[in-house]
Design an enzyme around this catalytic site. Structure first.
Site, PDB file in Angstrom:
ATOM      1  N   GLU A  31      25.372  80.223 -17.371  1.00  0.00           N
ATOM      2  CA  GLU A  31      26.184  79.320 -16.180  1.00  0.00           C
ATOM      3  C   GLU A  31      27.304  79.551 -16.230  1.00  0.00           C
ATOM      4  O   GLU A  31      28.344  79.349 -16.935  1.00  0.00           O
ATOM      5  CB  GLU A  31      25.144  78.338 -15.392  1.00  0.00           C
ATOM      6  CG  GLU A  31      25.814  77.385 -13.905  1.00  0.00           C
ATOM      7  CD  GLU A  31      25.038  76.543 -13.768  1.00  0.00           C
ATOM      8  OE1 GLU A  31      25.297  75.413 -14.485  1.00  0.00           O
ATOM      9  OE2 GLU A  31      24.284  77.063 -12.181  1.00  0.00           O
ATOM     10  N   CYS A  39      24.488  76.677  -7.678  1.00  0.00           N
ATOM     11  CA  CYS A  39      23.946  76.742  -8.053  1.00  0.00           C
ATOM     12  C   CYS A  39      22.297  77.585  -8.261  1.00  0.00           C
ATOM     13  O   CYS A  39      21.527  78.469  -9.646  1.00  0.00           O
ATOM     14  CB  CYS A  39      22.334  74.957  -8.136  1.00  0.00           C
ATOM     15  SG  CYS A  39      22.484  74.992  -6.782  1.00  0.00           S
ATOM     16  N   GLU A  81      18.048  68.192 -11.212  1.00  0.00           N
ATOM     17  CA  GLU A  81      19.040  69.201  -9.822  1.00  0.00           C
ATOM     18  C   GLU A  81      19.443  70.070 -10.903  1.00  0.00           C
ATOM     19  O   GLU A  81      20.789  69.636 -10.345  1.00  0.00           O
ATOM     20  CB  GLU A  81      18.255  68.884  -8.506  1.00  0.00           C
ATOM     21  CG  GLU A  81      17.789  69.428  -8.189  1.00  0.00           C
ATOM     22  CD  GLU A  81      16.430  69.598  -6.720  1.00  0.00           C
ATOM     23  OE1 GLU A  81      16.616  70.783  -7.718  1.00  0.00           O
ATOM     24  OE2 GLU A  81      15.826  69.610  -6.609  1.00  0.00           O
ATOM     25  N   LYS A 110      27.086  57.701  -6.652  1.00  0.00           N
ATOM     26  CA  LYS A 110      28.404  58.427  -6.921  1.00  0.00           C
ATOM     27  C   LYS A 110      28.942  59.254  -7.402  1.00  0.00           C
ATOM     28  O   LYS A 110      27.799  60.581  -7.574  1.00  0.00           O
ATOM     29  CB  LYS A 110      28.269  57.462  -9.232  1.00  0.00           C
ATOM     30  CG  LYS A 110      28.953  57.010  -9.516  1.00  0.00           C
ATOM     31  CD  LYS A 110      29.819  58.027  -9.773  1.00  0.00           C
ATOM     32  CE  LYS A 110      30.212  59.397 -11.099  1.00  0.00           C
ATOM     33  NZ  LYS A 110      30.792  59.939 -10.820  1.00  0.00           N
ATOM     34  N   VAL A 143      31.105  55.668 -16.143  1.00  0.00           N
ATOM     35  CA  VAL A 143      30.907  54.920 -14.785  1.00  0.00           C
ATOM     36  C   VAL A 143      29.144  55.030 -14.246  1.00  0.00           C
ATOM     37  O   VAL A 143      28.332  54.489 -14.067  1.00  0.00           O
ATOM     38  CB  VAL A 143      32.023  54.336 -13.784  1.00  0.00           C
ATOM     39  CG1 VAL A 143      31.275  53.622 -12.457  1.00  0.00           C
ATOM     40  CG2 VAL A 143      33.066  53.674 -14.601  1.00  0.00           C
ATOM     41  N   GLY A 144      29.461  56.415 -13.818  1.00  0.00           N
ATOM     42  CA  GLY A 144      27.722  57.478 -13.224  1.00  0.00           C
ATOM     43  C   GLY A 144      27.044  56.863 -14.661  1.00  0.00           C
ATOM     44  O   GLY A 144      25.550  56.871 -14.120  1.00  0.00           O
TER      45      GLY A 144
END
Ligand code: NAD
Length: 489
Positions: A392, A293, A259, A183, A220-221
């Site tokens: 971040e 990242c 991750e 996904k 949905v994910g």
């Protein structure tokens, strides 16, 4: 066959390219704001069919036991992607806004070539270990330890390096014997959907082994984390979403591999070549507009040379103009969306309200009113307690922080909820290595070494995630361990 021939992509479920129950959604070029075309929009029922197909392919076929077939299929996938590489390059530049020069490394060609590592690892792997005979509790027993696939893997991925992350999950998961429902992020559906077209056309991957479900709807994910038919979730994305995935997965105690985000530090020791070190830090935070990242976004320099370091960083970054990602000289393209650009701008505004100042940049480039661009920006005058130094930002933004010696530099680097990566520059390699060894992070660069390669594990400490992607460790994430004890009479 040309990819995405009619400007639309399909779902890939049970070996077939199909429409989405929720219709379609647009995918946009972030450099021009033009709609490139549409992607199939899946709903919960489409996801249900994809999980069902993956479950049947795992339970009812010999995929998980037929290593020779899997190795062949992963190599076919790599070869087919290589045949389509120029089409994929154009697509990646257009949909991701990825600078052309990065597509010959981690944005495309690197991860395509690295599929070979997954296939080679499966081919040479010791799937079974004989521990010999013993008599635990007095019972003579022959002991064997077997490694085998976890089962159905739900892979959920972000938009910033879509091929790298999609393939660093698909390659090892498939080579290890799992079936997968992928996904991808709604911002980059085509980079994933083309895999379905290529798998259908060019590989012997059996129906249901790979399913690709594009959707504009994040929930949905989320079904992948909740569904009891899914054995493992492999997620890359923000720490906030990772937390939600972990919590959704808790009800079924499925394996969760994460991750997540980062706020990595670049430490310049007092014996380092300041100009060289700061130049590297300033250049690397501009790559792909800082949307990586593991980019080192906190530059931690000796207090006595703080102003000098800020000036060097500003001189470097003000010379890097955000530009058309199609140009071979561009290193800083657009951000992925208006939402991300506005989020970065919010952090720049916050830097000023917290007492910081800009040594360069600070907003949208004056010469670009189309596209989601932000100027490379150096923030000075903040310490490590300020929010722009702790959270971040995911843009071309470097915060410069002063340190009072090696111990203080290590303290600042580790004073973070994250622990993804770090860099140390110093003239004495032993001293630099000693400082690097004290960083609580998953990857460290000492004096310019490169940790990114197919056989090196990548991942984070603390809230940057758990588990490792790539390398042997990344392959073994997708394996279970079974201990078999057979009575030896
Ligand atoms: P995101 O967390 O918003 O989305 C990632 C994926 O999760 C997308 O596919 C999204 O649709 C899906 N998603 C959203 N909500 C969900 C939910 N509740 N349940 C399940 N899935 C859900 O991240 P993003 O904005 O796409 O990507 C940027 C983030 O990814 C940054 O934080 C970056 O640091 C991180 N990232 C980490 C790594 C790494 O390897 N550590 C690599 C790349 C990006």
């Amino acid at each position: 066959m040309a990819l995405l021939a009619d400007g639309a992509s399909a779902l890939f479920i049970d070996g077939k390219l199909t429409e989405g129950n929720a219709g379609t959604f647009p995918t946009v070029n972030p450099a021009t704001e033009e709609v490139l075309g549409v992607a199939a929009d899946a709903d919960a029922e489409d996801m249900n069919r994809a999980i069902d197909a993956a479950r049947r392919a795992f339970d009812d076929t010999d995929w998980s036991r037929n290593t020779e077939l899997r190795v062949r299929c992963v190599r076919q996938l790599r070869d087919a992607l290589q045949q389509h590489i120029e089409e994929l390059r154009d697509l990646t530049i257009a949909e991701v806004g990825a600078p052309r020069m990065l597509t010959s490394i981690a944005q495309l060609e690197g991860p395509v070539n690295d599929l070979a590592f997954a296939a080679d690892t499966a081919e040479s792997y010791s799937w079974q270990q004989d521990l010999g005979e013993a008599a635990p509790m007095g019972i003579p027993t022959r002991r064997t330890v077997v490694r085998e696939a976890v089962g159905v893997v739900g892979a959920i991925t972000p938009w910033n390096f879509p091929h790298q992350i999609n393939l660093a999950k698909l390659g090892p998961a498939l080579a290890a014997g799992n079936t997968v429902v992928l996904k991808p992020a709604p911002d980059t559906p085509w980079c994933a959907a083309v895999l379905g077209e290529i798998i259908a056309e060019h590989t012997d991957i059996p129906p249901g082994v790979v399913n690709i479900v594009t959707s504009s709807d994040h929930s949905v994910g989320a079904l992948l984390a909740k569904d009891p038919r899914v054995d493992m979730v492999s997620f890359t994305g923000s720490t906030t979403t990772g937390r939600s995935v972990m919590s959704d997965a808790a009800a079924t105690i499925k394996k969760v591999f994460l991750e997540l985000g980062g706020k990595s530090a670049f430490l310049v020791l007092d014996d380092a070549d300041l100009g060289g070190a700061v130049g590297v830090a300033a250049f690397s935070v501009c790559m792909h507009a800082g949307q990586g990242c593991a980019i080192t976004t906190r530059l931690v320099v000796p207090r006595a040379r703080y102003d000098e370091a800020v000036a060097i960083a500003a001189a470097t970054m003000s010379g890097i103009k955000p530009g058309d990602p199609n140009d071979s000289g561009t290193i800083c393209g657009p951000l992925i969306s208006a939402r991300q650009r506005d989020r970065v701008q919010g952090y720049l505004d916050l830097a000023v309200s917290e007492g910081g100042s800009f040594a360069c940049g600070g907003g949208r480039p004056a010469d670009r009113d189309v596209g989601f661009f932000i100027e490379p920006t150096v923030i000075a005058g903040l310490d490590n307690t300020a929010r722009p130094a702790r959270e971040e930002i995911f843009g071309p933004v470097l915060t410069v922080i002063a340190h009072d010696g090696d111990d203080d530099a290590v303290r600042i680097a580790n004073d973070s909820a994250y622990g993804l990566s770090g860099t140390v520059f110093g003239a004495d390699p032993d001293r630099a290595a000693k400082v690097a060894s004290r960083l609580r992070v998953g990857t460290v660069n000492v004096n310019g070494g490169v940790w990114y390669s197919a056989d090196m594990p990548f991942g984070g400490y603390k809230q940057s995630g758990n588990g490792r992607e790539m390398g042997l460790a990344g392959f073994e994430e997708y394996l279970e361990t079974k201990a078999i004890a057979t009575a030896a009479n």
